[in-house]
Design an enzyme around this catalytic site. Sequence first.
Site, PDB file in Angstrom:
ATOM      1  N   ASP A   9       0.954  -1.286   0.062  1.00  0.00           N
ATOM      2  CA  ASP A   9       0.050   0.312   0.163  1.00  0.00           C
ATOM      3  C   ASP A   9       1.287   1.171   0.194  1.00  0.00           C
ATOM      4  OD1 ASP A   9      -2.296   1.551   0.108  1.00  0.00           O
ATOM      5  OD2 ASP A   9      -2.450   1.643   2.371  1.00  0.00           O
ATOM      6  N   GLU A  69      -1.782  -1.577  -4.379  1.00  0.00           N
ATOM      7  CA  GLU A  69      -2.905  -0.246  -4.630  1.00  0.00           C
ATOM      8  C   GLU A  69      -2.172   0.535  -5.534  1.00  0.00           C
ATOM      9  OE1 GLU A  69      -6.085   1.399  -2.240  1.00  0.00           O
ATOM     10  OE2 GLU A  69      -4.350   0.462  -1.324  1.00  0.00           O
ATOM     11  N   ASP A 141      -1.979   0.508   6.722  1.00  0.00           N
ATOM     12  CA  ASP A 141      -1.248   0.948   5.612  1.00  0.00           C
ATOM     13  C   ASP A 141      -0.869  -0.375   6.405  1.00  0.00           C
ATOM     14  OD1 ASP A 141      -1.538   3.217   4.720  1.00  0.00           O
ATOM     15  OD2 ASP A 141      -0.353   3.971   6.489  1.00  0.00           O
TER      16      ASP A 141
END
EC number: 3.1.21.10
Length: 156
Positions: A9, A69, A141
């Site tokens: 992420d 992501e 996160d």
Amino acid sequence: MTKKILGLDPGLASLGFGVICTESDNLELLDFGIIQTPAKTDIGKRLQIIYEDLHQVLNTHQPDVVAIEKLFFYRMGNTILVAQARGVVLLVLAQHQLPIIEYTPAQIKLALTGYGAADKVAVQEAVARELCLDCLPRPDDAADALAVALTAWFQR
């Protein structure tokens, strides 16, 4: 066949990572955490920290594939900073010659909860359930990175 999946992420202040190991239908959590950079530090130094620490994560875990992501933000200033960090991440992954799979936030939410607009808590609960965790993974996160890794496993 055993496969290690690293989920990422991307972020400048906090880059989440999560490593899972899969073998047919078996799933094992290997590691998760964040790469943090100090807010008041020069941008170049912050990107260098991400570069060096991500190399260390890759060398430690030797993933077979990396799921990341896709960039999606509302505030333009934050988007630019995250894009810079994401560029460093993609460079490091290219240096390690790793295959990369990208997912949008909606794809990740849909894969984990069945609903593409699920909230953060619903996604974290799904991550905890799939990985048989006693509590929700933290920080956020790192939980997001585990969600990305699980999405790659579900989409296999």
